[in-house]
Scaffold this motif. Structure first.
Motif, PDB file in Angstrom:
ATOM      1  N   THR A 199      55.250   1.119  75.260  1.00  0.00           N
ATOM      2  CA  THR A 199      55.012   2.479  74.809  1.00  0.00           C
ATOM      3  C   THR A 199      53.932   3.109  75.653  1.00  0.00           C
ATOM      4  O   THR A 199      52.919   2.495  75.936  1.00  0.00           O
ATOM      5  CB  THR A 199      54.564   2.480  73.335  1.00  0.00           C
ATOM      6  N   GLN A 245      53.120  10.180  75.393  1.00  0.00           N
ATOM      7  CA  GLN A 245      54.173  11.151  75.598  1.00  0.00           C
ATOM      8  C   GLN A 245      53.687  12.219  76.565  1.00  0.00           C
ATOM      9  O   GLN A 245      52.645  12.827  76.380  1.00  0.00           O
ATOM     10  CB  GLN A 245      54.555  11.810  74.275  1.00  0.00           C
ATOM     11  N   TYR A 288      65.653  14.190  69.872  1.00  0.00           N
ATOM     12  CA  TYR A 288      65.280  12.902  70.444  1.00  0.00           C
ATOM     13  C   TYR A 288      65.193  11.871  69.330  1.00  0.00           C
ATOM     14  O   TYR A 288      64.665  12.137  68.258  1.00  0.00           O
ATOM     15  CB  TYR A 288      63.945  13.019  71.177  1.00  0.00           C
ATOM     16  N   VAL A 292      63.522   9.057  69.184  1.00  0.00           N
ATOM     17  CA  VAL A 292      62.225   8.411  68.977  1.00  0.00           C
ATOM     18  C   VAL A 292      61.124   9.421  69.221  1.00  0.00           C
ATOM     19  O   VAL A 292      61.299  10.402  69.950  1.00  0.00           O
ATOM     20  CB  VAL A 292      62.040   7.189  69.912  1.00  0.00           C
ATOM     21  N   GLU A 293      59.965   9.197  68.601  1.00  0.00           N
ATOM     22  CA  GLU A 293      58.859  10.131  68.745  1.00  0.00           C
ATOM     23  C   GLU A 293      58.062   9.878  70.018  1.00  0.00           C
ATOM     24  O   GLU A 293      57.620  10.808  70.684  1.00  0.00           O
ATOM     25  CB  GLU A 293      57.930  10.033  67.532  1.00  0.00           C
ATOM     26  N   GLN A 294      57.848   8.624  70.368  1.00  0.00           N
ATOM     27  CA  GLN A 294      57.035   8.285  71.533  1.00  0.00           C
ATOM     28  C   GLN A 294      57.915   7.910  72.720  1.00  0.00           C
ATOM     29  O   GLN A 294      58.912   7.214  72.571  1.00  0.00           O
ATOM     30  CB  GLN A 294      56.098   7.122  71.195  1.00  0.00           C
ATOM     31  N   ASP A 295      57.522   8.379  73.887  1.00  0.00           N
ATOM     32  CA  ASP A 295      58.247   8.021  75.095  1.00  0.00           C
ATOM     33  C   ASP A 295      57.957   6.563  75.448  1.00  0.00           C
ATOM     34  O   ASP A 295      56.942   6.000  75.035  1.00  0.00           O
ATOM     35  CB  ASP A 295      57.824   8.942  76.236  1.00  0.00           C
ATOM     36  N   HIS A 296      58.858   5.959  76.227  1.00  0.00           N
ATOM     37  CA  HIS A 296      58.689   4.549  76.565  1.00  0.00           C
ATOM     38  C   HIS A 296      59.524   4.196  77.787  1.00  0.00           C
ATOM     39  O   HIS A 296      60.428   4.940  78.172  1.00  0.00           O
ATOM     40  CB  HIS A 296      59.076   3.656  75.383  1.00  0.00           C
ATOM     41  N   TYR A 338      57.863  10.431  82.646  1.00  0.00           N
ATOM     42  CA  TYR A 338      58.622  10.424  81.395  1.00  0.00           C
ATOM     43  C   TYR A 338      59.844   9.526  81.534  1.00  0.00           C
ATOM     44  O   TYR A 338      60.374   9.353  82.622  1.00  0.00           O
ATOM     45  CB  TYR A 338      58.970  11.830  80.920  1.00  0.00           C
ATOM     46  N   LYS A 379      62.809   8.117  76.263  1.00  0.00           N
ATOM     47  CA  LYS A 379      62.962   9.097  75.180  1.00  0.00           C
ATOM     48  C   LYS A 379      63.853  10.254  75.608  1.00  0.00           C
ATOM     49  O   LYS A 379      64.602  10.806  74.817  1.00  0.00           O
ATOM     50  CB  LYS A 379      61.597   9.619  74.746  1.00  0.00           C
TER      51      LYS A 379
END
Length: 281
Positions: A20, A23, A45, A47-51, A106, A109
């Motif tokens: 993680t 974002q 999207y 998921v809330e957090q980018d990964h 980025y 996500k």
């Protein structure tokens, strides 16, 4: 074959988080504004957090973007545009653009979602988001902390943070050696491309075709053609091509009568859930 089955074959699969990171992309409302679209659902999207993706990539396998005179179309280039109350302007004179600042990246996500010019974001390609460079444009990004560099294709808007200059794709961040760190100080230098200014058409210029996909299986291409033909007022055809000894079957729509017809065809495809690629001459 059912529409859902074909979509499953050509869509980008969902990716499970391997790690993680902070974002770095704008919220949905910002991205919609940059594209000149209505605000999408906040559930866009998953998921809330980018990964990062579960399937990683190594730096030596990340190529430079292919520099070519892509036309600068209206989509994604509205100027000025407003994000979170702040106004941004797309540069008209940008060939000598050079700036230093912080790069973020980025990843999963946003994988498979539309960029500001309507393309699908592919985290494994050397692309980037920038607040003011025309879309698409090409730039060399150099990590000032280690000297590594990459040529990227700018096809998205962002990052909408005061302290960020550019958002690179996951692959580009790996190439520059800062993916795990999250950010790096970089220099961004535009690569001038002869012929681009001649292709700043107010709609689509001489682009008369849309490519819907390329398949190794001719039957899949034929099935997609059969699905599309009843929906459209333009011809749909399968165009075989030999790529290094491997046959691919490209499904294409066109020719269309004019630029407005092309836009109308794109709108129908979008409403039905199909995702055409960039217009073709």
């Amino acid at each position: 074959m059912q529409r859902s089955s074909l979509a499953a074959l050509v869509a980008i699969a969902g990716l499970v988080a391997a790690c993680t990171v902070e974002q770095t992309r704008s919220p949905d409302t910002s991205e919609a504004s940059a594209m000149g679209e209505k605000t999408p659902s906040l559930s866009r999207y998953t998921v809330e957090q980018d990964h990062a993706p579960i399937k990683g990539i190594v730096a030596q396998n990340v190529p430079d973007a292919e520099v070519r005179p892509d036309p600068i179309l209206p989509l994604g280039n509205g100027s000025p545009y407003v994000i979170d109350g702040l106004s941004y302007t797309v540069l008209k004179e940008y060939e000598n653009y050079s700036a230093q600042g912080i790069a973020s990246w980025y990843g999963a996500k946003f994988s498979g979602h539309r960029t500001s010019n309507g393309e699908l974001y592919d985290l494994y390609k050397p692309s980037a988001a920038h607040k003011s460079l025309p879309i698409p444009s090409f730039a060399r990004v150099t990590n000032l902390e280690n000297g590594k560099s990459i040529v990227v294709r700018v096809n998205d808007r962002g990052p909408f943070h005061e302290d960020r200059l550019i958002d690179l794709s996951y692959a580009a961040a790996v190439k520059l050696g800062y993916m795990e760190k999250g950010t790096a100080r970089v220099e961004v230098e535009v690569i001038p491309v002869p012929g681009v200014q001649d292709r700043r058409d107010p709609i689509y210029g001489d682009y008369r075709f849309l490519q819907m996909g390329a398949f190794g299986d001719e039957a899949l291409a034929a099935a997609l053609r059969a699905e599309l033909e009843p929906l459209l007022s333009a011809p749909v055809f399968v165009s075989p091509v030999d790529i290094g000894g491997r046959m691919l079957y490209r499904v294409r729509v066109g020719p269309v009568d004019d630029a407005r017809h092309l836009v109308a065809v794109q709108q129908i495809l979008d409403e039905r859930g199909y995702q055409p690629g960039q217009p073709l001459p």
